[in-house]
Design a protein around this motif. Structure first.
Motif, short mmCIF file in Angstrom:
data_model
loop_
_atom_site.label_atom_id
_atom_site.label_comp_id
_atom_site.label_asym_id
_atom_site.label_seq_id
_atom_site.Cartn_x
_atom_site.Cartn_y
_atom_site.Cartn_z
N GLN A 38 11.48 18.74 -42.14
CA GLN A 38 12.03 17.79 -41.88
C GLN A 38 12.07 16.39 -43.01
O GLN A 38 12.48 15.62 -42.71
CB GLN A 38 11.39 16.90 -41.13
CG GLN A 38 11.01 18.00 -39.90
CD GLN A 38 12.32 17.85 -38.38
OE1 GLN A 38 13.01 17.37 -38.58
NE2 GLN A 38 11.53 19.19 -37.51
N SER A 91 17.28 19.47 -40.86
CA SER A 91 16.56 18.71 -39.21
C SER A 91 18.47 18.16 -38.37
O SER A 91 17.30 17.65 -37.13
CB SER A 91 15.90 16.87 -40.29
OG SER A 91 17.23 16.11 -40.42
N GLU A 92 18.72 18.23 -38.59
CA GLU A 92 20.45 17.16 -38.03
C GLU A 92 21.01 18.12 -37.24
O GLU A 92 21.41 18.44 -35.78
CB GLU A 92 21.76 16.91 -39.13
CG GLU A 92 20.93 15.80 -39.95
CD GLU A 92 20.74 14.40 -39.75
OE1 GLU A 92 21.33 14.77 -38.15
OE2 GLU A 92 20.80 13.69 -40.29
N GLU A 97 15.71 14.05 -33.85
CA GLU A 97 15.93 15.05 -34.81
C GLU A 97 16.02 14.76 -36.32
O GLU A 97 15.05 14.71 -37.10
CB GLU A 97 16.13 16.33 -34.54
CG GLU A 97 16.32 16.93 -32.91
CD GLU A 97 16.53 16.67 -32.06
OE1 GLU A 97 17.55 15.09 -32.46
OE2 GLU A 97 16.54 17.54 -30.91
N GLY A 98 16.34 13.96 -36.69
CA GLY A 98 17.21 13.25 -38.14
C GLY A 98 16.65 12.10 -38.27
O GLY A 98 17.54 11.05 -38.72
N PRO A 112 17.41 12.38 -43.51
CA PRO A 112 17.36 13.17 -42.97
C PRO A 112 17.57 14.67 -43.26
O PRO A 112 18.71 15.04 -44.70
CB PRO A 112 18.31 13.17 -41.79
CG PRO A 112 18.12 11.91 -41.21
CD PRO A 112 17.85 11.56 -43.28
N ASP A 135 15.42 9.05 -40.08
CA ASP A 135 15.64 8.51 -41.72
C ASP A 135 14.64 8.34 -42.23
O ASP A 135 14.36 8.13 -43.97
CB ASP A 135 17.10 7.38 -42.09
CG ASP A 135 16.33 6.30 -41.04
OD1 ASP A 135 15.07 6.24 -40.07
OD2 ASP A 135 17.03 5.25 -41.27
#
Length: 569
Positions: free
Chosen positions: A488, A536-537, A452-453, A532, A455
């Motif tokens: 995102q 998203s985190e 999800e996170g 992120p 970079d």
């Protein structure tokens, strides 16, 4: 001489406030108000994007729920019966939702006219039956809100909580259809949409209801006859704060490009004119190749300087990976350092074996130049997970076949869904988050758990919105895909058969686009990702956090209001 009777002053008729007219409405008048209010809310969606329309819609929603008890009493002859009141609230919510979804999804009817001889008689399923089913969610939300109802400002968080729950269920039950979630009233506007980087679409839904339903409290009066201004003032302050955050976030200037990436998106605009047939496959492929190699400027001489060529969803009336002639034709025109990423149907299994029947997938495939053979070779593949009901698979297929209803895409047995969301490996690009067609409307649902996170990365959305012609549908699809970029912090590459194709930066700014309904190519660079975002985190906890916050606000306002009422006695 003036008579004594003439001297008596006549009573002044004061106009009935609009809020009273809505609260006191009954019968078909009440249903019409609810449907029109819902339809008004759809004006906040793309392509109109008139944000204040949602304030009119949700303000009326509060007043309709206010009138549920009176409507129930007039029907039952009783004053306070919970079930008739909840049933009346559900009815108002159903009509509100029916108006909202009918006005917002009218364009679905165009799909039934593509092959009119076979499917025109099914048009009511798209333009009436689907909104009628989706309206059950809003009906349930109005009933739940009524169960939590409390006079005064507490009604607003009660409605916000109920509608948030309904929208979460709409995006999950029966594979989900979260098209035009209420939060898109804020998400369609680029400045206001920046809040999605923190709270996502579901957070915007909760905030939208809190802000746009608050004006309903301006019609309230306390025991001294004074109007309640605080809720509307706080709502206006929240909207100004959101706009300020968005303006600040967008003030940073352009995003740097990813070094060494030069994109070309091909938009063929092939649909509905008899051109898309297996018999015409060679001419179709020749058109794609000629269009892809078109020189668009003095410094853009076809594919020679393109690193990544993007084609839209399923542009072939055949199985690309099993057609050596097509792969050979692509290989001959594709430079050795250029990668083609395209939508394509693929098949597993055998056409002749009953033990291993064919299974078709709606996929994105990566093709590179094979220097040994000179043909194009298929690399990584992503299979679409969220299939479109009635379009790509048929729910209750036995019953539907008996009724003479078939799916729009003529694939034997329908498409098979992919097993999971995953990243797509494309040489020369950062990690690719694939989204086939309407997968891009699912907030927080594109990335596999653990990723999800990101970079760095890029969202790739291939689609075919040709089913819906030049209507609001393609614009709504683009707006929702664009919001995924904001959530995102990733750029978006969008290739759509008939449009709208675009390159979008991680703030949701459309850098380049191809017009709807035009064939062409779009050349551009890939913006870098932002890293992120807060959303998203922690996107998995935001719906729960928003629900808990709304309930806390609801009961805090109720408690404070109860204390004030007690002190005034």
């Amino acid at each position: 001489m003036t008579s004594r009777a003439d001297a008596v002053p006549r009573p002044v008729r004061r106009p009935v406030p609009l809020s009273h007219r809505v609260v006191l409405a009954t019968g078909w008048g009440r249903r019409a108000i609810a449907a029109l209010a819902g339809a008004c809310g759809a004006l906040a969606m793309a392509p109109v994007g008139f944000v204040p329309a949602m304030a009119v819609s949700l303000t009326a929603a509060v007043w309709l729920i206010d009138g549920s008890e009176r409507t129930a009493a007039s029907r039952s002859g009783a004053r306070r019966h919970a079930w008739p009141t909840l049933r009346s609230a559900f009815g108002a919510g159903w009509w509100w939702g029916f108006g909202y979804f009918t006005a917002g999804l009218y364009w679905l009817g165009a799909a039934f006219l593509v092959d009119a001889d076979k499917t025109a008689w099914l048009m009511p399923l798209g333009v009436v039956a689907l909104p009628a089913v989706l309206a059950i969610y809003s009906g349930g939300a109005f009933a739940l809100a009524r169960a939590l109802w409390w006079p005064g400002p507490a009604r607003v968080p009660a409605l916000a909580f109920a509608l948030l729950v309904a929208e979460l269920l709409r995006g999950w039950l029966f594979t989900g259809f979260p098209w035009n979630e209420i939060g898109m009233a804020l998400g369609t506007n680029l400045v206001l949409a920046q809040g999605a980087s923190v709270i996502g679409l579901h957070g915007l839904t909760a905030l939208s209801v809190l802000v746009f339903a608050a004006p309903a409290t301006l019609a309230d009066r306390d025991v001294r006859g004074r109007r309640s201004l605080a809720p509307a003032a706080l709502a206006a302050l929240a909207l100004v704060g959101l706009a300020g955050f968005g303006a600040w976030r967008l003030s940073g200037g352009p995003v740097p490009d990813v070094a060494g990436v030069r994109l070309r998106i091909m938009q063929p605009d092939v649909f509905g004119d008899g051109e898309f047939t297996y018999e015409n496959k060679d001419a179709l492929l020749a058109k794609y190749l000629a269009l892809s190699d078109r020189a668009t400027a003095a410094d853009r001489t076809g594919l020679a300087d393109v690193t990544h060529l993007i084609w839209p969803e399923s542009p072939f009336p055949f199985i690309l990976s099993r057609d050596p002639d097509a792969l050979d034709a692509i290989g001959r025109i594709l430079p050795k350092d250029t990668v083609l990423v395209t939508g394509a149907a693929r098949v597993e299994g055998s056409q002749t074996s009953a033990k291993d029947p064919p299974r078709y997938f709606n996929a994105i495939q990566v093709l590179g130049h094979d220097p040994g053979t000179g043909t194009a070779a298929v690399g990584d593949t992503y299979d679409k997970v969220h299939l479109v009901p009635f379009g790509e698979y048929m729910p209750f297929i036995g019953l539907m076949e008996r009724l003479g209803i078939s799916q729009f895409v003529p694939i034997p047995g329908g498409f098979t869904p992919g097993t999971r969301h995953r990243l797509l490996r494309v040489p020369g690009l950062p990690p690719v988050v694939p989204a086939v067609c309407y997968e891009a409307i699912f907030s927080g649902g594109l990335l596999p758990p653990g990723d999800e996170g990101l970079d760095r990365g890029v969202i790739l959305n291939v689609s075919d919105d040709g089913w819906f012609g030049r209507t609001a549908g393609p614009w709504q699809h683009l707006a929702q895909a664009r919001l995924r970029a904001v959530e995102q912090g990733l750029p978006l590459i969008r290739a759509a058969n008939t449009g709208v194709s675009a390159i979008v930066d991680p703030y949701g700014r459309i850098l380049q686009e191809l017009p709807l309904g035009e064939a062409g190519v779009l050349d551009g660079f890939l913006p870098q990702s932002l890293g992120p975002t807060a959303f998203s985190e922690m996107n998995q906890v935001i719906p729960l956090a928003a629900s808990c916050l709304l309930l806390t606000l609801l009961f805090a306002v109720r408690y404070g209001d109860a204390r004030r009422r007690t002190r005034s006695l």
